[in-house]
Design an enzyme around this catalytic site. Structure first.
Site, short mmCIF file in Angstrom:
data_model
loop_
_atom_site.label_atom_id
_atom_site.label_comp_id
_atom_site.label_asym_id
_atom_site.label_seq_id
_atom_site.Cartn_x
_atom_site.Cartn_y
_atom_site.Cartn_z
N ASP A 1 0.87 -1.17 0.00
CA ASP A 1 0.00 0.00 0.00
C ASP A 1 0.91 1.23 0.00
O ASP A 1 2.14 1.13 0.11
CB ASP A 1 -0.96 -0.03 1.20
CG ASP A 1 -2.21 0.80 0.93
OD1 ASP A 1 -2.14 1.71 0.07
OD2 ASP A 1 -3.25 0.57 1.56
C1 BGC Z 1 -5.04 3.09 0.07
C2 BGC Z 1 -5.18 2.09 -1.05
C3 BGC Z 1 -5.04 2.78 -2.37
C4 BGC Z 1 -3.72 3.49 -2.42
C5 BGC Z 1 -3.45 4.19 -3.74
C6 BGC Z 1 -3.81 3.95 -0.09
O1 BGC Z 1 -3.77 4.97 0.85
O2 BGC Z 1 -5.01 2.41 1.31
O3 BGC Z 1 -6.40 1.42 -0.93
O4 BGC Z 1 -5.15 1.86 -3.42
O5 BGC Z 1 -3.69 4.46 -1.39
O6 BGC Z 1 -4.23 5.30 -3.90
#
Ligand code: BGC
Length: 784
Positions: free
Chosen positions: A294
């Protein structure tokens, strides 16, 4: 580095490439087809060849992914320097093409970039939020929705969706409950499979489709206190029986990617958790794609006091099986992994393993053959009216009728000449779209007011007033970031205007014959970084509700939110409540059509709706302990039962679900039980019912939940029509992971079976399982 270049040229020579002097790399790229460009070879073989040509630095770049919050000029040198294998948050096809051109024309090995994005519930055409899609209990519809999202995203050059979110969420304080399919692993698995298929199509690389990356592996929704990102402690049986099944379903459906979660799982960050990412995901589930962290998840291991520093963090995550690092700014992997290999802190084979998985993904997607996107076609695809129609149908299937006293709904068009559509979200386009949408077309988005106005046409005068405003006390995380295309939040009113807006809404209500009142949460009150300690209606909405009732005019309530809410007096006093989540681009049209009976609501709650936040976590598939029949005494101040059970939702017609008929009373080894359930529409309108089947194991090696969903079917019936729904139970329906056995088991004994229209289903039968014990089956269906 030098040594590697020599190796690369030797490989190229061996493969028959023409290599003529320095600068070797550039010449080679221009003059010869690289051996890995041979499309007769498998993606794996091609990846192996390319991998052998790569320097350590190129490999470290390949496993790095950066957010592109900035201009082309800022990112072109990063691409040219092979510092990234992927970028995210680029949505303009012209910019995507320019960046790709740098990657495939100006880098030594011409490895194309893979562009990722949060394609969560639509791209330009926004569909209902995921929890609403789950409320449709219609996997085929959800698959179609994600196929549209994929087509639009692919048209602008995006190759990969960070979706679906398949986290089972049992705590509505957690804001991201809106992004998932709710509380149940069986429904969640069905939705996970459908979404992966919708995104990816028949196979990775299918035209008009993109790679699907289910997330967040694993356990993220169980954050302590519902506080986003907080630590998670989950027992092994809970993990295997509740949290992991939708991931396994997504993997079995062929998901090409998985995103690891932010938080600690039982004290080990998910991104650095070898047991989770390798033993469970690879060895047990058989996942063969690549894992991405993530955002900043890899570096976060330092904040989590797990990794010593960012270099250590990059080593720990890749070693655990996290192949790609998603990063704001330069990735720790790009910066440090080559040195870590040289210093003996990371085996080159481990880095190679990650690079290879990513390259295989790129080869499977056909990026080496077709790196660019057709910019002119993109516009046409995004404008396709069929996509809007599909979004409207999805919204219409997602609404849940929570209350309908005395047939207060549907309304009759023309019966009320002056209609007031009141509420903070009554005419808010942005709120209709939910928290995870950025590339929407705001002018095209239909609000509740617009939907009702258009539906009634000349049959009535329709006016709107917000009455109150809904604002978070602290800005949402997205307000701090400039996302191209995203709308700015509306400015906050001052106190003086608040009073006059309230009065204006009351005056409008008084001169109207009917009040349609929207209540709920603004879109930014759920989603990432949007947890709440409370589930009450925010702002002055209850006072607005009381003021509307006080006018004596008929009031119909439309609730909008991404989580169940404590509706208080609204539950008791509103004659009708339609829960409409956030319906997307065509949400307002769908709501109006439902209110006026063109559509009969058939959605069901994918999550238990609590009476009070104090009941949380509350879910239907709980175990019983002492005095199971006396649930009322679990709290002395409120009942232990929820406001609305999981699976609940009313209709404008009346269905009757009959007793289940089983084809056998005993399931033997390798056997199955076929359950037939008669369902009839006894009312005067066509409608949909979701027939649900639950199972309860009476005794065994573990205490099992009071009931678990094991089958469902959304059935459409004309007035007076009758049908039989059929369900099949087999050993996989009854297996569970037992901590006593340290594995999958099926216990012999008696099982209760319930069928009905919610988790309170009462039609009942029993069957037994005999001829056991025998080994259970694993995730992938292989005998373990
Ligand atoms: C979120 C993810 C997301 C990623 C990219 C993160 O903060 O937890 O679910 O895909 O950002 O935007």
């Amino acid at each position: 580095m030098r040594k590697k270049m020599v190796a690369a040229s030797a490989l190229a020579l061996a493969a028959g490439a023409v290599v003529v002097g320095a600068p070797l790399a550039a010449r080679q790229a221009k003059t010869a087809a690289q051996p890995w460009m041979n499309t007769r070879m498998s993606a794996e073989q091609r990846a192996d060849l390319l991998l052998r040509a790569m320097t350590l630095e190129e490999k470290a770049g390949q496993v790095s992914q950066q957010f592109m919050f900035g201009a082309f000029e800022q990112f072109a040198p990063i691409v040219k320097g092979s510092k990234v294998g992927s970028l995210l948050f680029v949505t303009d096809p012209a910019v995507i093409n320019r960046l790709q051109r740098v990657a495939v024309e100006e880098t030594r090995l011409k490895v194309p970039l893979i562009f990722g994005y949060d394609v969560i519930h639509g791209f330009r055409t926004i569909f209902p939020v995921p929890i609403a899609n789950a409320a449709s209990w219609d996997p085929a519809g959800v698959e179609r929705a994600q196929a549209v999202a994929a087509a639009e995203a692919r048209a602008v050059g995006i190759h990969w969706a960070f979706a679906p979110m398949v986290d089972i969420a049992r705590d509505p304080r957690w804001g991201r409950i809106v992004e998932g399919a709710g509380e149940d692993p069986f429904l969640g698995s069905a939705m996970a499979r459908a979404q992966v298929k919708g995104f990816q199509g028949p196979a990775i690389g299918a035209p008009g489709h993109i790679v699907s990356g289910p997330k967040h592996f694993a356990g993220y929704a169980a954050a302590e206190g519902g506080r986003d990102y907080d630590s998670v402690y989950i027992s092994e049986p809970q993990l295997y029986n509740v949290i992991l099944p939708p991931f396994a379903a997504a993997v079995q459906a062929g998901a090409g990617n998985v995103m690891s979660a932010y938080m600690d799982l039982n004290d080990v960050p998910a991104v650095g958790n070898k047991w989770l990412l390798t033993d469970v995901l690879r060895d047990q589930m058989g996942f063969d794609g690549w894992v991405v962290s993530d955002a900043n998840g890899t570096k976060n291991q330092v904040i989590q006091h797990f990794a010593r520093d960012e270099a250590d963090a990059a080593v720990r995550s890749i070693d655990a099986g996290n192949d790609m690092e998603m990063s704001f700014g330069p990735a720790a992997s790009a910066e440090t992994l080559a040195a870590s290999v040289r210093a003996g802190k990371l085996k080159e084979a481990v880095l190679d393993r990650a690079v290879r998985r990513i390259l295989i993904g790129k080869f499977r997607m056909g990026l080496f053959e077709n790196p660019y996107v057709d910019e002119a076609q993109a516009k046409k695809t995004l404008a396709d009216p069929a996509h809007r129609a599909e979004a409207q149908a999805a919204a219409e299937r997602s609404f849940v009728l929570l209350k309908n006293e005395g047939g207060a709904l549907p309304l009759v068009a023309g019966a009320h000449k002056r209609v007031a559509v009141i509420g903070a979200m009554a005419n808010s386009k942005r709120d209709m779209l939910g928290p995870w949408a950025f590339q929407y077309d705001l002018p095209e988005t239909v609000t509740v007011f617009e939907g009702v106005r258009d539906r009634l046409g000349s049959a009535a005068t329709v006016e709107t007033a917000p009455g109150v405003q809904l604002k978070r006390d602290v800005p949402s995380m997205f307000e701090a970031i400039t996302i191209p295309g995203a709308a700015k939040p509306e400015p906050r009113w001052d106190a003086a205007r608040a009073a006059s807006e309230f009065d204006r809404a009351v005056a409008l209500a008084r001169r109207s014959d009917l009040i349609i009142l929207t209540l709920g949460e603004a879109e930014d009150m759920s989603g990432e970084g949007a947890s709440r300690s409370d589930l009450k209606l925010p702002g002055d909405q209850l006072r607005l509700f009381e003021a509307m009732l006080a006018t004596g005019k008929p009031v119909r309530v439309v609730t909008m939110s991404g989580r169940p809410l404590e509706l208080g007096a609204v539950i008791e006093r509103a004659p009708a409540i339609l829960h409409a989540w956030y319906g997307g681009t065509r949400g307002g049209t769908a709501i109006a059509r439902t209110l006026f009976g063109d559509v009969n609501p058939g959605g069901k709650l994918p999550v238990t709706w609590p009476r009070s936040v104090g009941q949380v976590p509350i879910y239907y598939a709980h175990n019983t302990t002492h005095a199971p029949k006396d649930q009322g005494k679990r709290y002395w101040d409120i009942p232990s039962t929820p406001q609305f059970p999981f699976g609940y939702g009313l209709s404008y017609t009346t269905f009757e679900i009959g007793a289940p008929v089983l084809d056998t009373a005993t399931m033997g080894a390798g056997g199955r039980v076929v359950v037939s359930v008669p369902v009839a529409n006894r009312g005067t309108r066509a409608g949909d019912e979701v027939v649900q089947l639950y199972v309860h194991q009476r005794s065994g090696r573990a205490s099992r939940p009071v009931r678990e969903l094991k089958g469902f079917e959304r059935v459409s019936l004309r007035a007076g029509e009758q049908r039989t729904a059929r369900f099949e139970l087999d050993e996989r329906s009854l297996q569970y992971w037992s901590s006593a056995a340290k594995g999958w088991v099926i216990d012999p004994g008696t099982f209760d079976l319930y069928v009905g229209a919610s988790s309170s289903a009462e039609a009942y039968a029993t069957f037994s399982v005999a001829g056991l014990p025998r080994p259970g089956v694993s995730w992938s269906g292989r005998k373990k």
